[in-house]
Design a protein around this motif. Sequence first.
Motif, mmCIF file in Angstrom:
data_model
loop_
_atom_site.group_PDB
_atom_site.id
_atom_site.type_symbol
_atom_site.label_atom_id
_atom_site.label_comp_id
_atom_site.label_asym_id
_atom_site.label_seq_id
_atom_site.Cartn_x
_atom_site.Cartn_y
_atom_site.Cartn_z
ATOM 1 N N GLU A 1 1.115 -1.677 0.127
ATOM 2 C CA GLU A 1 0.322 0.403 0.350
ATOM 3 C C GLU A 1 1.049 1.031 -0.223
ATOM 4 O OE1 GLU A 1 -2.484 -0.306 3.521
ATOM 5 O OE2 GLU A 1 -3.340 -2.071 2.587
ATOM 6 N N THR A 2 2.198 1.158 0.650
ATOM 7 C CA THR A 2 2.712 3.046 0.788
ATOM 8 C C THR A 2 3.236 2.631 -0.754
ATOM 9 O OG1 THR A 2 3.291 2.084 2.974
ATOM 10 C CG2 THR A 2 4.983 3.587 2.219
ATOM 11 N N LYS A 3 4.007 1.461 -1.242
ATOM 12 C CA LYS A 3 4.202 1.688 -2.566
ATOM 13 C C LYS A 3 3.233 2.451 -3.995
ATOM 14 C CE LYS A 3 8.634 0.400 -1.509
ATOM 15 N NZ LYS A 3 9.802 1.552 -1.807
ATOM 16 N N VAL A 4 2.240 1.616 -3.239
ATOM 17 C CA VAL A 4 1.401 2.472 -4.110
ATOM 18 C C VAL A 4 1.422 3.589 -4.241
ATOM 19 C CG1 VAL A 4 -1.241 2.081 -4.739
ATOM 20 C CG2 VAL A 4 0.267 -0.177 -4.568
ATOM 21 N N ASP A 5 0.673 3.639 -2.860
ATOM 22 C CA ASP A 5 0.753 5.503 -2.536
ATOM 23 C C ASP A 5 1.693 6.171 -2.719
ATOM 24 O OD1 ASP A 5 -1.786 5.655 -1.302
ATOM 25 O OD2 ASP A 5 -0.719 4.997 0.729
ATOM 26 N N GLU A 6 3.141 5.872 -3.121
ATOM 27 C CA GLU A 6 4.605 6.825 -4.198
ATOM 28 C C GLU A 6 4.206 6.796 -5.679
ATOM 29 O OE1 GLU A 6 8.126 4.841 -2.882
ATOM 30 O OE2 GLU A 6 7.442 4.583 -0.455
ATOM 31 N N MET A 7 3.536 5.163 -5.817
ATOM 32 C CA MET A 7 3.971 4.947 -7.153
ATOM 33 C C MET A 7 2.259 6.294 -7.575
ATOM 34 S SD MET A 7 3.749 1.691 -9.011
ATOM 35 C CE MET A 7 2.325 1.179 -8.483
ATOM 36 N N ARG A 8 1.043 6.349 -7.036
ATOM 37 C CA ARG A 8 0.331 7.848 -7.430
ATOM 38 C C ARG A 8 1.064 8.745 -7.089
ATOM 39 N NH1 ARG A 8 -4.351 4.347 -4.128
ATOM 40 N NH2 ARG A 8 -4.491 3.123 -5.850
ATOM 41 N N GLN A 9 1.919 9.562 -5.991
ATOM 42 C CA GLN A 9 2.114 11.111 -5.785
ATOM 43 C C GLN A 9 2.988 10.864 -7.465
ATOM 44 O OE1 GLN A 9 3.825 10.661 -2.112
ATOM 45 N NE2 GLN A 9 2.436 10.776 -0.917
ATOM 46 N N LEU A 10 4.731 10.089 -7.779
ATOM 47 C CA LEU A 10 4.656 9.822 -8.788
ATOM 48 C C LEU A 10 4.351 10.179 -10.358
ATOM 49 C CD1 LEU A 10 7.576 7.517 -7.805
ATOM 50 C CD2 LEU A 10 7.963 10.041 -7.822
ATOM 51 N N LEU A 11 2.583 9.726 -10.416
ATOM 52 C CA LEU A 11 2.499 9.438 -11.545
ATOM 53 C C LEU A 11 1.030 10.718 -11.028
ATOM 54 C CD1 LEU A 11 1.995 6.237 -12.074
ATOM 55 C CD2 LEU A 11 3.441 7.770 -13.083
ATOM 56 N N SER A 12 1.647 12.197 -10.047
ATOM 57 C CA SER A 12 0.045 12.955 -10.520
ATOM 58 C C SER A 12 -0.228 13.440 -11.921
ATOM 59 C CB SER A 12 1.167 13.797 -9.155
ATOM 60 O OG SER A 12 2.068 14.283 -9.575
ATOM 61 N N PHE A 13 0.416 13.733 -12.535
ATOM 62 C CA PHE A 13 0.752 14.587 -13.503
ATOM 63 C C PHE A 13 -0.717 13.815 -14.868
ATOM 64 C CE2 PHE A 13 3.610 11.506 -14.408
ATOM 65 C CZ PHE A 13 3.687 10.937 -15.871
ATOM 66 N N ALA A 14 -1.074 12.599 -14.053
ATOM 67 C CA ALA A 14 -1.941 11.514 -15.246
ATOM 68 C C ALA A 14 -3.124 11.626 -14.721
ATOM 69 C CB ALA A 14 -0.923 10.401 -14.856
ATOM 70 N N VAL A 15 -3.997 11.718 -16.328
ATOM 71 C CA VAL A 15 -5.261 12.512 -15.752
ATOM 72 C C VAL A 15 -5.921 10.777 -16.059
ATOM 73 C CG1 VAL A 15 -6.572 13.498 -16.887
ATOM 74 C CG2 VAL A 15 -4.212 14.540 -16.879
ATOM 75 N N GLY A 16 -6.795 11.034 -15.264
ATOM 76 C CA GLY A 16 -7.870 9.644 -15.762
ATOM 77 C C GLY A 16 -9.160 9.993 -16.766
ATOM 78 N N LEU A 17 -8.854 9.202 -17.258
ATOM 79 C CA LEU A 17 -10.312 8.933 -18.738
ATOM 80 C C LEU A 17 -11.034 9.058 -18.359
ATOM 81 C CD1 LEU A 17 -7.970 9.282 -21.648
ATOM 82 C CD2 LEU A 17 -8.465 11.300 -20.337
ATOM 83 N N THR A 18 -12.402 9.324 -18.607
ATOM 84 C CA THR A 18 -13.555 9.045 -18.608
ATOM 85 C C THR A 18 -14.217 7.649 -20.176
ATOM 86 O OG1 THR A 18 -14.796 10.652 -20.054
ATOM 87 C CG2 THR A 18 -14.628 11.297 -17.385
ATOM 88 N N PRO A 19 -14.797 7.097 -19.312
ATOM 89 C CA PRO A 19 -15.317 6.221 -20.805
ATOM 90 C C PRO A 19 -15.527 6.821 -22.229
ATOM 91 C CG PRO A 19 -16.488 5.170 -18.862
ATOM 92 C CD PRO A 19 -15.502 7.118 -18.535
ATOM 93 N N ALA A 20 -16.255 7.968 -22.212
ATOM 94 C CA ALA A 20 -16.234 9.123 -22.939
ATOM 95 C C ALA A 20 -15.133 9.908 -23.552
ATOM 96 C CB ALA A 20 -17.651 10.300 -23.098
ATOM 97 N N ASP A 21 -14.238 9.961 -22.379
ATOM 98 C CA ASP A 21 -12.842 10.554 -23.650
ATOM 99 C C ASP A 21 -12.108 9.108 -24.025
ATOM 100 O OD1 ASP A 21 -13.093 12.992 -22.425
ATOM 101 O OD2 ASP A 21 -12.256 12.815 -20.969
#
Length: 70
Positions: A19-39
């Motif tokens: 869980e700690t490593k996943v949180d670290e990855m999310r912080q490092l990938l903060s520039f990534a944008v989640g796309l909606t299904p329509a996008d």
Amino acid sequence: MKTPYLGPEVTPEVLSGIETKVDEMRQLLSFAVGLTPADRRRHQALGRQRVQFVQHTLESLQQNPGLVPP
């Protein structure tokens, strides 16, 4: 008859570390944008020709790093 689970046991310490490593990855990938299904539908997938173009471009850039500014 129930088959016993013979896989590795995930201890609370291991789970916490994951869980700690996943949180670290999310912080490092903060520039990534989640796309909606329509996008996702709106953006074209890379076709075979586009994939080949991108692969050739990357190969050329790796072989000739001086072609692009640092």
